[in-house]
Design an enzyme around this catalytic site. Structure first.
Site, short mmCIF file in Angstrom:
data_model
loop_
_atom_site.label_atom_id
_atom_site.label_comp_id
_atom_site.label_asym_id
_atom_site.label_seq_id
_atom_site.Cartn_x
_atom_site.Cartn_y
_atom_site.Cartn_z
N HIS A 432 47.84 135.65 -119.03
CA HIS A 432 47.35 134.18 -118.90
C HIS A 432 46.93 134.18 -117.28
O HIS A 432 45.74 133.83 -117.01
CB HIS A 432 48.52 133.04 -119.10
CG HIS A 432 48.08 131.72 -118.58
ND1 HIS A 432 47.92 130.70 -119.51
CD2 HIS A 432 48.27 131.19 -117.19
CE1 HIS A 432 47.61 129.61 -118.71
NE2 HIS A 432 47.91 129.88 -117.64
N GLU A 433 47.79 134.97 -116.70
CA GLU A 433 47.67 134.71 -114.98
C GLU A 433 46.38 135.54 -114.67
O GLU A 433 45.39 135.35 -113.82
CB GLU A 433 48.62 135.25 -114.30
CG GLU A 433 49.88 133.90 -114.43
CD GLU A 433 49.67 132.61 -114.17
OE1 GLU A 433 48.64 132.39 -113.29
OE2 GLU A 433 50.37 131.75 -114.58
N HIS A 436 43.09 133.61 -114.83
CA HIS A 436 42.78 132.98 -113.71
C HIS A 436 42.03 134.07 -112.70
O HIS A 436 41.13 133.59 -111.80
CB HIS A 436 44.02 132.43 -113.11
CG HIS A 436 44.40 131.28 -113.65
ND1 HIS A 436 43.68 130.23 -114.08
CD2 HIS A 436 45.95 130.83 -114.19
CE1 HIS A 436 44.25 129.14 -114.58
NE2 HIS A 436 45.61 129.52 -114.89
N HIS A 439 38.70 134.79 -113.35
CA HIS A 439 37.64 133.69 -113.12
C HIS A 439 37.46 133.73 -111.66
O HIS A 439 36.34 133.42 -111.08
CB HIS A 439 38.54 132.40 -113.56
CG HIS A 439 37.67 131.08 -113.59
ND1 HIS A 439 38.23 130.02 -114.06
CD2 HIS A 439 36.21 131.04 -113.41
CE1 HIS A 439 37.00 129.04 -114.13
NE2 HIS A 439 35.94 129.90 -113.74
#
Length: 649
Positions: A432-433, A436, A439
């Protein structure tokens, strides 16, 4: 110096870095005011934003994560001073005039590219929400409301975590040991949601959520101040102001989304509650009524009974090294990107176990740096999060300023006999991290103001949640999950069971999220509120969630997300809906499809916040999704996978 910033080799350096940034910003303000309208105006504004953010973002991270108190204190002070400067700039009439001249010049505006136009409009939006268009008296009022809101947010946030105390004689002797003793008192610091003893959970719920008068008045003042500020600068409600520029666009769409989702979930949620009630009857026949403190516990019991997914069975297959290899391999196949460990200089990191990764593209070269602060240490906050330390942008000299981010997790250290082993939940959080972080690395915008994850909240979680879908796909997991001792791969049925176990009571879990999101919308909707915040909680809980409200409790006073996600708590659900649609349509068939990976980069990651979010989603899905599409995507994720069900039966 920290992050390679020479001034930050000692805490006093923050003062130096901040003075330098403030000095530069004054020169840039003069430059902006004397430059004729054109693309250079936007460039100067972005330089101004970059100079301040480079200190503020770095300080934002250091103030919560640095082990040395002197560094934390200096960073806190820098945050405050830069914040004050930003407030001042947002109400600088002359500075705003220079931007207004540009926005008012139709010929120049039509010659700008869409990203430059959007960035100019976003800067203008920052001015307007600070009340720049008001007369001087109202402008002063807007500034003082902003300052008050900031203070209330900090006070409310602190209050959400404070334990409650109770005379120990009030509780039966046999459960007292569950709580911290302090003289004649017991401290209750949380909900003890996983405790198998119903009485302990009930006591914790009633004591921890007992209303605190000061916290209640803070919340009421915070909601009223937000509403006053929104109305002062021309919005109907705070929600209207907060949702400007988001994927949802307005509170009406959010309400429609939450209502439709709630309708679709209701039958499934009822079924989940019935299963939990049966389980409670089985384990506790004297008291079988399902209460709010039962939901997290009994859904866990059902999960464990139906699918044996004890984390201890999985951890040996998820060593940190294997998981990082898995991410590296996935990014390499999908995006042509590799992660390389880099040597750090003296004083560059804040703890010796922090690792620095260079993110390198196969043809474009170095894209940026990720600092991995992965391990537990005393005083380190227990949250998994991603911080932008420096945003990417195109510099005046034509070079690209590389983005720098930190990923913070709380993983256990390796032991003499074993490497760091992750539970399935930790592994999913790591993916999940990393979503980020990618991105941030690939949102290579010309302007720092919209780089990477600097985009609307309801879009920001899409890349990270999409990574969870990869983390739960056997084809991806099979590439890296190996037993750290034997090298044996993780069996396919164990991955399937893990995925199916997450669907147990998932409708009820989602319904709870819908309840929180609805509550957040009502609190930030029309004021004055029709009832007290507690009465609204009771009414909404019984109508939307379905489990009874417990008298003399005020869960909203522990709702810390009201600070950072005010009027935007729905974002997590909407981001999940988009991620689900992107996964099913673009990656479910082949999670390593390079052409899809490139489309994902081009349509969704590359723009940061420089393009309207719904346009990015349309570009990826090649259609415009409706509210119904969002709801269907979330609900279809709850369906059991027939093959696993048969295998397990």
């Amino acid at each position: 110096g920290l992050f390679g910033v020479p001034e930050l080799s000692c805490p006093e350096g923050f003062q130096e870095a901040q003075d330098k940034a403030l000095q530069e910003s004054e020169q840039l303000v003069q430059k902006a005011c004397s430059t004729p309208p054109g693309p250079e105006t936007v460039m100067i504004f972005d330089q101004l934003s970059d100079g301040l953010c480079r200190v503020a973002d770095l300080a934002d991270f250091v103030k919560i994560a640095h082990p040395d108190f002197a560094f934390r204190e200096a960073a806190e002070e820098a945050c405050r001073n830069i914040g004050t400067m930003v407030e001042k700039l947002n109400t600088d009439v002359e500075l705003c005039q220079s931007l207004r001249r540009l926005l008012g010049d139709e010929i120049v505006m039509s010659s700008l590219d869409p990203e430059t136009r959007r960035v100019a409009e976003l800067f203008m939006f920052d001015f307007e929400i600070s009340g720049i268009h008001l007369d001087e008296e109202k402008r002063k009022k807007a500034v003082s409301l902003n300052v008050r809101i900031l203070d209330l947010c900090n006070e409310f946030l602190t209050g959400t975590h404070l334990p409650n105390k109770i005379d120990k004689h009030v509780l039966p002797e046999h459960i007292r040991y569950n709580f911290t003793a302090e003289g004649n008192y017991l401290q209750v610091a949380g909900l003890h949601a996983d405790c198998p003893d119903d009485l302990v959970r009930e006591a914790a719920y009633k004591i921890f959520l007992y209303p605190n008068a000061e916290q209640l008045s803070r919340l009421e003042e915070l909601l009223a101040s937000r509403n006053s500020l929104a109305q002062l600068v021309g919005y109907d409600t705070f929600a209207h102001r907060a949702l400007q520029g988001t994927m949802a666009k307005n509170p009406e769409t959010v309400r429609q989304f939450l209502e439709k989702l709630s309708d679709q979930l209701s039958k499934r949620t009822q079924k989940d509650f019935e299963m939990m009630t049966k389980m409670k009857m089985k384990l506790n026949p004297q008291n079988s009524k399902l209460m709010p403190w039962d939901h997290p516990y009994y859904s866990g019991v059902l999960r464990a009974e139906r699918y044996n997914v004890d984390p201890g069975l999985y951890c040996p297959f998820f060593s940190l090294g294997a998981c990082m290899e898995g991410l590296n391999s996935l990014f390499s196949q999908l995006l042509g990107i590799s992660l390389y460990a880099e040597q750090t200089q003296r004083g560059e990191v804040w703890s010796e176990d922090v690792r620095k990764l260079a993110v390198v593209h196969e043809t474009e070269g170095l894209l940026g740096y990720i600092y991995c602060d992965f391990f537990q240490r005393p005083d380190k906050p227990h949250q998994d999060c991603h911080f932008t330390v420096r945003g990417g942008r195109l510099r005046e000299n034509g070079e690209y300023q590389l983005p720098v981010v930190v990923l913070m997790l709380s993983l256990p250290h390796s032991t003499r006999g074993a490497p760091t082993l992750l539970s399935p939940g930790m592994m999913e959080n790591l993916f999940h991290e990393m979503g980020h972080a990618m991105h941030s690395m690939l949102g290579r915008t010309r302007y720092q103001h919209v780089t990477g994850t600097r985009c609307p909240t309801d879009f920001a979680e899409v890349p990270s949640i999409l990574m969870e879908y990869f983390a739960n796909d056997y084809r991806v997991v099979n590439q890296f999950a190996r037993h750290y001792k034997t090298g044996q791969p993780l069996p396919k049925n164990m991955v399937s069971r893990l995925c199916e176990s997450k669907k147990v009571c998932a409708a009820a879990d989602m319904q709870l999220q819908v309840f929180y999101a609805v509550l957040d919308q009502i609190y930030h909707g029309k004021h004055p509120l029709k009832k007290s915040t507690t009465e609204i909680l009771k009414e909404t809980q019984e109508k939307v969630y379905g489990l009874p409200y417990v008298p003399n409790t005020a869960w909203q006073l522990r709702f810390s997300h009201l600070v950072g996600y005010g009027a935007k708590y729905y974002s997590y659900l909407m981001s999940r809906a988009v991620a689900s649609m992107v996964w099913k349509q673009c990656f479910a068939q082949d999670p390593f499809d390079r052409a899809m990976g490139e489309r994902y980069r081009r349509e969704m990651l590359a723009h940061g916040g420089g393009k309207e979010p719904i346009l990015m989603v349309q570009g990826m899905l090649q259609k415009s999704p409706s509210v119904e599409d969002f709801v269907d995507a979330l609900v279809s994720d709850l369906d059991q996978d027939f093959e696993t069900f048969i295998m397990d039966s």
